[in-house]
Design a protein around this motif. Structure first.
Motif, PDB file in Angstrom:
ATOM      1  N   THR A 216      21.594 -12.657   4.713  1.00  0.00           N
ATOM      2  CA  THR A 216      22.296 -11.269   5.570  1.00  0.00           C
ATOM      3  C   THR A 216      23.251 -10.675   4.973  1.00  0.00           C
ATOM      4  O   THR A 216      23.460  -9.477   5.116  1.00  0.00           O
ATOM      5  CB  THR A 216      22.653 -11.489   6.979  1.00  0.00           C
ATOM      6  N   ARG A 217      23.956 -11.229   4.082  1.00  0.00           N
ATOM      7  CA  ARG A 217      25.181 -10.821   3.277  1.00  0.00           C
ATOM      8  C   ARG A 217      24.760  -9.901   2.125  1.00  0.00           C
ATOM      9  O   ARG A 217      25.522  -9.242   1.760  1.00  0.00           O
ATOM     10  CB  ARG A 217      25.932 -11.800   2.940  1.00  0.00           C
ATOM     11  N   PHE A 218      23.643  -9.960   1.496  1.00  0.00           N
ATOM     12  CA  PHE A 218      23.286  -9.495   0.379  1.00  0.00           C
ATOM     13  C   PHE A 218      21.988  -8.767   0.357  1.00  0.00           C
ATOM     14  O   PHE A 218      20.889  -9.153   1.157  1.00  0.00           O
ATOM     15  CB  PHE A 218      23.419 -10.527  -0.967  1.00  0.00           C
ATOM     16  N   GLN A 219      21.711  -7.709  -0.437  1.00  0.00           N
ATOM     17  CA  GLN A 219      20.393  -7.203  -0.795  1.00  0.00           C
ATOM     18  C   GLN A 219      20.367  -6.875  -2.097  1.00  0.00           C
ATOM     19  O   GLN A 219      21.221  -6.748  -2.780  1.00  0.00           O
ATOM     20  CB  GLN A 219      20.400  -5.839   0.080  1.00  0.00           C
ATOM     21  N   PRO A 220      18.937  -6.502  -2.604  1.00  0.00           N
ATOM     22  CA  PRO A 220      18.773  -6.287  -3.916  1.00  0.00           C
ATOM     23  C   PRO A 220      19.698  -5.095  -4.711  1.00  0.00           C
ATOM     24  O   PRO A 220      19.740  -4.043  -3.831  1.00  0.00           O
ATOM     25  CB  PRO A 220      17.283  -5.701  -4.080  1.00  0.00           C
ATOM     26  N   GLY A 221      20.162  -5.165  -5.708  1.00  0.00           N
ATOM     27  CA  GLY A 221      21.040  -4.440  -6.405  1.00  0.00           C
ATOM     28  C   GLY A 221      22.435  -4.594  -5.997  1.00  0.00           C
ATOM     29  O   GLY A 221      23.374  -4.123  -6.875  1.00  0.00           O
ATOM     30  N   ASP A 222      22.929  -5.339  -5.198  1.00  0.00           N
ATOM     31  CA  ASP A 222      24.232  -5.760  -5.057  1.00  0.00           C
ATOM     32  C   ASP A 222      24.845  -6.748  -6.354  1.00  0.00           C
ATOM     33  O   ASP A 222      24.229  -7.433  -6.840  1.00  0.00           O
ATOM     34  CB  ASP A 222      24.617  -6.827  -3.751  1.00  0.00           C
ATOM     35  N   GLU A 223      26.166  -6.310  -6.384  1.00  0.00           N
ATOM     36  CA  GLU A 223      26.871  -7.084  -7.662  1.00  0.00           C
ATOM     37  C   GLU A 223      27.492  -8.121  -7.181  1.00  0.00           C
ATOM     38  O   GLU A 223      28.265  -8.182  -6.336  1.00  0.00           O
ATOM     39  CB  GLU A 223      27.530  -6.245  -8.454  1.00  0.00           C
ATOM     40  N   VAL A 224      27.269  -9.572  -7.691  1.00  0.00           N
ATOM     41  CA  VAL A 224      27.851 -10.586  -7.129  1.00  0.00           C
ATOM     42  C   VAL A 224      28.202 -11.737  -8.193  1.00  0.00           C
ATOM     43  O   VAL A 224      27.994 -11.501  -9.259  1.00  0.00           O
ATOM     44  CB  VAL A 224      26.603 -11.304  -6.367  1.00  0.00           C
ATOM     45  N   TYR A 225      29.042 -12.533  -7.689  1.00  0.00           N
ATOM     46  CA  TYR A 225      29.399 -13.522  -8.731  1.00  0.00           C
ATOM     47  C   TYR A 225      29.828 -15.100  -7.729  1.00  0.00           C
ATOM     48  O   TYR A 225      29.978 -15.028  -6.489  1.00  0.00           O
ATOM     49  CB  TYR A 225      30.686 -13.298  -9.530  1.00  0.00           C
ATOM     50  N   GLY A 226      29.770 -16.140  -8.468  1.00  0.00           N
ATOM     51  CA  GLY A 226      30.015 -17.263  -7.810  1.00  0.00           C
ATOM     52  C   GLY A 226      29.976 -18.654  -8.630  1.00  0.00           C
ATOM     53  O   GLY A 226      29.401 -18.670  -9.728  1.00  0.00           O
ATOM     54  N   ASP A 227      30.162 -19.703  -8.046  1.00  0.00           N
ATOM     55  CA  ASP A 227      30.021 -21.087  -8.516  1.00  0.00           C
ATOM     56  C   ASP A 227      28.685 -21.539  -7.990  1.00  0.00           C
ATOM     57  O   ASP A 227      28.683 -22.278  -7.030  1.00  0.00           O
ATOM     58  CB  ASP A 227      30.966 -22.039  -8.476  1.00  0.00           C
ATOM     59  N   ASN A 228      27.816 -21.769  -8.725  1.00  0.00           N
ATOM     60  CA  ASN A 228      26.457 -22.350  -8.538  1.00  0.00           C
ATOM     61  C   ASN A 228      26.170 -23.509  -8.776  1.00  0.00           C
ATOM     62  O   ASN A 228      25.311 -24.222  -9.349  1.00  0.00           O
ATOM     63  CB  ASN A 228      25.231 -21.453  -9.054  1.00  0.00           C
ATOM     64  N   LEU A 229      27.141 -24.242  -8.341  1.00  0.00           N
ATOM     65  CA  LEU A 229      27.393 -25.862  -8.916  1.00  0.00           C
ATOM     66  C   LEU A 229      26.062 -26.760  -8.383  1.00  0.00           C
ATOM     67  O   LEU A 229      25.773 -27.528  -9.078  1.00  0.00           O
ATOM     68  CB  LEU A 229      28.721 -26.584  -8.758  1.00  0.00           C
ATOM     69  N   MET A 230      25.760 -26.509  -7.270  1.00  0.00           N
ATOM     70  CA  MET A 230      24.871 -27.171  -6.618  1.00  0.00           C
ATOM     71  C   MET A 230      23.352 -26.917  -7.439  1.00  0.00           C
ATOM     72  O   MET A 230      22.552 -28.020  -7.715  1.00  0.00           O
ATOM     73  CB  MET A 230      24.560 -26.947  -5.155  1.00  0.00           C
ATOM     74  N   LEU A 231      23.068 -25.768  -7.791  1.00  0.00           N
ATOM     75  CA  LEU A 231      21.622 -25.655  -8.466  1.00  0.00           C
ATOM     76  C   LEU A 231      21.757 -25.350  -9.678  1.00  0.00           C
ATOM     77  O   LEU A 231      20.819 -25.287 -10.385  1.00  0.00           O
ATOM     78  CB  LEU A 231      21.105 -24.444  -7.678  1.00  0.00           C
ATOM     79  N   LYS A 232      23.082 -24.973 -10.361  1.00  0.00           N
ATOM     80  CA  LYS A 232      23.126 -24.433 -11.775  1.00  0.00           C
ATOM     81  C   LYS A 232      22.143 -23.244 -12.121  1.00  0.00           C
ATOM     82  O   LYS A 232      21.761 -22.529 -11.301  1.00  0.00           O
ATOM     83  CB  LYS A 232      22.983 -25.616 -12.741  1.00  0.00           C
ATOM     84  N   GLY A 233      21.712 -23.301 -13.358  1.00  0.00           N
ATOM     85  CA  GLY A 233      20.476 -22.730 -13.787  1.00  0.00           C
ATOM     86  C   GLY A 233      21.136 -21.045 -14.554  1.00  0.00           C
ATOM     87  O   GLY A 233      20.322 -20.382 -14.559  1.00  0.00           O
ATOM     88  N   GLY A 234      22.589 -20.949 -14.593  1.00  0.00           N
ATOM     89  CA  GLY A 234      23.008 -19.835 -15.082  1.00  0.00           C
ATOM     90  C   GLY A 234      22.956 -19.438 -16.701  1.00  0.00           C
ATOM     91  O   GLY A 234      22.814 -18.218 -17.000  1.00  0.00           O
ATOM     92  N   PHE A 235      22.280 -20.593 -17.507  1.00  0.00           N
ATOM     93  CA  PHE A 235      21.807 -20.046 -18.954  1.00  0.00           C
ATOM     94  C   PHE A 235      20.636 -19.794 -19.064  1.00  0.00           C
ATOM     95  O   PHE A 235      19.812 -20.351 -19.715  1.00  0.00           O
ATOM     96  CB  PHE A 235      22.176 -21.356 -19.771  1.00  0.00           C
TER      97      PHE A 235
END
Length: 318
Positions: free
Chosen positions: A83-102
């Protein structure tokens, strides 16, 4: 999509760039088109599977085939219940649980992400989540007149911690290798120590707070470096050092009115956004040492893991 993957623990040679399917967000998840991923020491540890706690969830082989947790980018799609986000939003965060940033796309829990401030670039935003949460919590007891030591002060977390402790009025001593001394002074450190030449636990005025980002010494050395009533917290290092802090250190410190323990870091936007606000206001500076493209992710990891980075290192996949 293009991604840097690995199937076993090891050195840089186990990494390879491949075309893999774009992941799909499950319920409560967000698909992010990655604009930037910053490298943390936890990524280097996850690659090598060392210290042993880096193998949590994957004892014999990596649980997640793509490293990189601190991400920034655009919302591409959302799963059910988001509910907090929709396509096109600019976001950032620490995805330590799932990783996948590279990779060019990564799936993250909605709860791990925050809206990226317009005042920060994607690269800048990606440097904050994990390092920022550790720095904020690790320096929370810094205060006017207190003597604070930050071991590992020239890296990503340390560069934030020095500035935060100074803002709180502390006298800050920063420790790292010799090539980082001037950098740490530029961040505001009152004193700097080259750990390869000097032992910060000996022959110095004791400290009220020690934030140790690379714990390797004995608990008795750390206790010696603390003033009565002082507090030592480690947020990284060898398993041997961490276990000794949790056991012998806790008992030895209690007897001598000193508190030694491991910093249990709380994750999520509420724990890194306070630093973000300071960065947007210009009260804390973000220092990006180098930026690498996705194919150079192994070099980026080595730059951090081998202790050469001044501040943060960023990988841009597009």
């Amino acid at each position: 999509m293009k991604a840097v993957v690995y199937e076993r623990y090891g050195g840089l040679d186990v990494l390879r760039v491949e075309d893999v399917p774009v992941p799909s967000p499950a319920a409560g998840q967000v698909l992010v088109k990655v604009a930037a991923t910053s490298v943390n020491l936890s990524d280097w540890e996850g690659l090598r599977g060392s210290p042993f706690y880096a193998r949590v969830g994957g004892l014999r082989a990596p649980r997640r085939p793509i490293l990189g947790s601190d991400i920034a980018g655009w919302v591409e799609a959302v799963g059910t219940g988001v509910t907090r986000f929709q396509p096109g939003d600019e976001v950032y965060g620490d995805n330590l649980m799932l990783k996948g940033g590279f990779a060019q796309y990564a799936v993250a829990p909605e709860s791990a992400l925050a809206v990226k401030p317009a005042g920060l670039t994607f690269a800048e935003a990606s440097t904050i989540p994990q390092a920022g949460a550790i720095a904020v919590q690790g320096t929370a007891r810094a205060a006017d007149g207190r003597r604070v030591l930050i071991n590992g002060g020239g890296g990503g977390t340390g560069s934030f911690a020095i500035q935060l402790a100074k803002r709180l009025g502390a006298h800050v001593t920063a420790v790292d290798n010799g090539r980082k001394l001037e950098f740490m002074r530029s961040l505001g450190a009152d004193a700097v120590i080259d750990y390869q030449r000097d032992d910060f636990t000996r022959d110095r005025e004791p400290y009220d707070l020690i934030l140790d980002l690379v714990a390797h010494r004995s608990v008795f050395a750390y206790r010696r470096a603390l003033a009565p009533g002082g507090r030592y917290r480690c947020a990284g290092g060898s398993v041997r050092a961490l276990l000794r802090v949790l056991t012998i250190g806790a008992m030895a410190g209690r007897v001598t009115r000193r508190r030694l323990g491991v910093l249990v870091v709380k994750e999520g936007p509420s724990h890194f956004e306070p630093l973000t606000r300071l960065c947007v206001a210009g009260d804390v500076n973000i220092h990006i040492d180098r930026t690498f493209v996705l194919d150079q992710a192994p070099q980026a990891l080595a730059h951090v893991g081998e202790g050469r980075a001044l501040g943060k290192v960023v990988v841009t996949p597009h």
